[in-house]
Each structure stands twice: as structure tokens, then as C-alpha cells.
Design a protein around this motif. Structure first.
Motif, PDB file in Angstrom:
ATOM      1  N   CYS A 108       0.820  -1.215   0.000  1.00 50.11           N
ATOM      2  CA  CYS A 108       0.000   0.000   0.000  1.00 50.11           C
ATOM      3  C   CYS A 108       0.854   1.266   0.000  1.00 50.11           C
ATOM      4  N   ALA A 109       1.829   1.296  -0.888  1.00 48.60           N
ATOM      5  CA  ALA A 109       2.744   2.433  -0.954  1.00 48.60           C
ATOM      6  C   ALA A 109       2.041   3.725  -1.352  1.00 48.60           C
ATOM      7  N   PHE A 110       0.835   3.628  -1.890  1.00 49.47           N
ATOM      8  CA  PHE A 110       0.083   4.812  -2.288  1.00 49.47           C
ATOM      9  C   PHE A 110      -0.500   5.558  -1.082  1.00 49.47           C
ATOM     10  N   VAL A 111      -0.475   4.935   0.102  1.00 48.20           N
ATOM     11  CA  VAL A 111      -0.961   5.581   1.321  1.00 48.20           C
ATOM     12  C   VAL A 111       0.227   6.235   2.032  1.00 48.20           C
ATOM     13  N   PRO A 112       0.108   7.498   2.479  1.00 48.06           N
ATOM     14  CA  PRO A 112       1.207   8.150   3.195  1.00 48.06           C
ATOM     15  C   PRO A 112       1.650   7.331   4.402  1.00 48.06           C
TER      16      PRO A 112
ATOM     17  N   VAL B 150      -7.850  -4.667   1.750  1.00 47.36           N
ATOM     18  CA  VAL B 150      -8.995  -3.935   1.197  1.00 47.36           C
ATOM     19  C   VAL B 150      -8.526  -2.760   0.349  1.00 47.36           C
ATOM     20  N   MET B 151      -7.616  -1.949   0.901  1.00 42.44           N
ATOM     21  CA  MET B 151      -7.153  -0.766   0.175  1.00 42.44           C
ATOM     22  C   MET B 151      -6.461  -1.152  -1.136  1.00 42.44           C
ATOM     23  N   HIS B 152      -5.652  -2.195  -1.078  1.00 41.45           N
ATOM     24  CA  HIS B 152      -4.939  -2.637  -2.288  1.00 41.45           C
ATOM     25  C   HIS B 152      -5.916  -2.999  -3.388  1.00 41.45           C
ATOM     26  N   ALA B 153      -6.982  -3.716  -3.039  1.00 41.90           N
ATOM     27  CA  ALA B 153      -7.938  -4.166  -4.050  1.00 41.90           C
ATOM     28  C   ALA B 153      -8.809  -3.022  -4.556  1.00 41.90           C
TER      29      ALA B 153
END
Length: 246
Positions: free
Chosen positions: A41-45, A59-62
Motif C-alpha cells: 500500500c505504498a500509495f498511502v502516506p 482492502v485498500m490494495h484491491a
């Protein structure tokens, strides 16, 4: 009866992350070996990412790629068991006399992941967290259909489970592995393209269509997205039928 279009979808399970891997899985379904791996989840700070549980990361990845930047869409999070692993770890801490962290407790409640999605994505619209029985996936689709009736352009639906601790063996038997299936759904006839499906509900005494029954309903739907075959999962008195539309 519900008719919907699948504009896009994503899924995650241990070792099965991209579209090619899911196509191979759909051709030869198997239960992947459970590991402790999780999406980065590198897109999350970083500061927000450290608060994400393993289930939240899955969940976030999908779901993340299914919602455009700045797009405001309703979000339906569905999980029969939710943060069972997280809760079990807290109960273990309490048993050992470790003080309970209010933040950790707050992130273990069932709607925490839906709340984190809203915060991280800047979503100001409706979000729903549901938990049902083995057919929770179908209930999530019904929830999405009601939201689409409010004339929203699309709805994001995520069905996700984390493999529970060994202490639950014999009690939880419907999570063969950790997984998430995320769908972007819209009304048939709206602008866009994607396969259309009809979901109907009947009595479980009808003859079910042939389909392997040892996978969660959401994963069975992933297989159906690849082969276009109807299937009819049943739970108690409820017989659901998924059929592709031309």
C-alpha cells in the motif's frame, strides 16, 4: 432480481495479485497457502499506512484503483468476520494484563475500514459496512443496487476476509485464505463498458447449478467473471443465482 454491470474489478489473495495470476487461478482454482504477506500500500502516506491492519491493507490494495482521483462514490465494505485477528490479539493482551489501546480498539470495530477509506480517499459520500452469514457477498451486492437506485454513477463494493487465528479452527470454516474482491458496479445502460450480471434470490430447495462449493462466494464470482458461467450458491433457505447477461 438485480441487474448490474461490472465496470472493473480487482482481487487479492496470497500469491495471487494481478490480472494474469487471477486468470490462471480461475482456470485451475485452488486454495493458496496462507502466509503473513500483505500488500505494501505504498500509495498511502506512511503515517496513515502504519495504522492500517493487514485486513485494511488488503482492502485498500484491491479497491484503491477502482476509484478515480477526486471521484466521489459510495463505498460498501462487506466482511462476515471483520477484524477477528486484530480482536483476538487484543483479547490476548488483556489476558496478559497489557493495557488496551483506545486507538487500537477503535480501529478494530467493523466500520473502521470503511471509515479509513473515507478519510484516505477524501470521500464525503455514503459508506456502508455490513456483516452477514456465508452469503454476505450477495447482501453487499443488494446494498450496492439500492445505492445505484439513488442515481449515483457507480458504487465500490469490497468483500474481504482475513484467515482467522488457529484458535478459531472448528468455529470459522468459510475463510480458506485471506482475500479481497473489489468491484466497481454501475447500472446497465449507463455510460461505460463491462460484463453485465443478473442476481436473483429463490428458495434453497431449487436445484443448484453445478459449481465447486469449497470457495467463498466472492471468489466463485471471480471465476465466473473469467468463464462467463452461471452459478448458484446457497445458504440455509436462500438460493442465490448469478447469470451473465448478453
Amino acid at each position: 432480481m438485480i441487474a448490474l454491470r461490472v465496470d472493473d474489478w480487482r482481487a487479492w489473495a496470497p500469491g495471487i495479485e494481478d490480472a494474469d495470476a487471477w486468470a490462471r487461478w480461475a482456470a485451475a482454482p485452488h486454495v493458496p497457502a496462507e502466509t503473513n504477506e500483505q500488500p505494501d500500500c505504498a500509495f498511502v502516506p506512511p503515517m496513515q499506512r502504519r495504522r492500517l491492519s493487514r485486513l485494511a491493507r488488503i482492502v485498500m490494495h484491491a479497491a484503491w484503483p477502482l476509484c478515480g482521483e477526486g471521484e466521489q462514490l459510495p463505498f460498501v465494505y462487506a466482511s462476515r468476520h471483520g477484524e477477528t485477528t486484530h480482536t483476538f490479539a487484543m483479547l490476548d493482551d488483556i489476558g496478559r494484563g497489557v493495557p488496551l489501546s483506545p486507538t487500537r480498539f477503535g480501529l478494530s470495530v467493523h466500520n473502521a475500514i470503511a471509515g479509513q477509506w473515507s478519510i484516505l480517499r477524501g470521500q464525503r459520500g455514503e459508506s456502508v459496512a455490513i456483516a452477514g452469514e456465508a452469503d454476505t457477498f450477495e447482501h453487499a451486492i443488494v446494498e450496492a443496487a439500492t445505492l445505484l437506485d439513488d442515481d449515483v454513477p457507480a458504487v465500490i463494493v469490497v468483500m474481504a476476509e482475513e484467515r482467522p487465528p488457529a484458535a478459531y479452527d472448528g468455529w470459522i470454516d468459510d475463510v480458506p485464505c485471506s482475500y479481497a474482491v473489489a468491484l466497481r458496479l454501475s447500472r446497465i445502460g449507463a455510460e461505460g463498458a463491462g460484463p453485465c450480471w443478473r442476481l436473483s434470490l429463490g428458495n434453497a430447495d431449487t436445484t443448484p447449478l453445478p459449481m465447486p462449493s469449497d470457495y467463498p462466494h466472492a471468489l466463485r464470482f471471480v471465476r465466473a467473471l473469467h468463464d462467463g458461467a452461471s452459478f448458484a450458491p446457497a445458504w440455509k433457505a436462500r438460493q442465490w443465482t448469478w447469470r451473465p447477461l448478453p
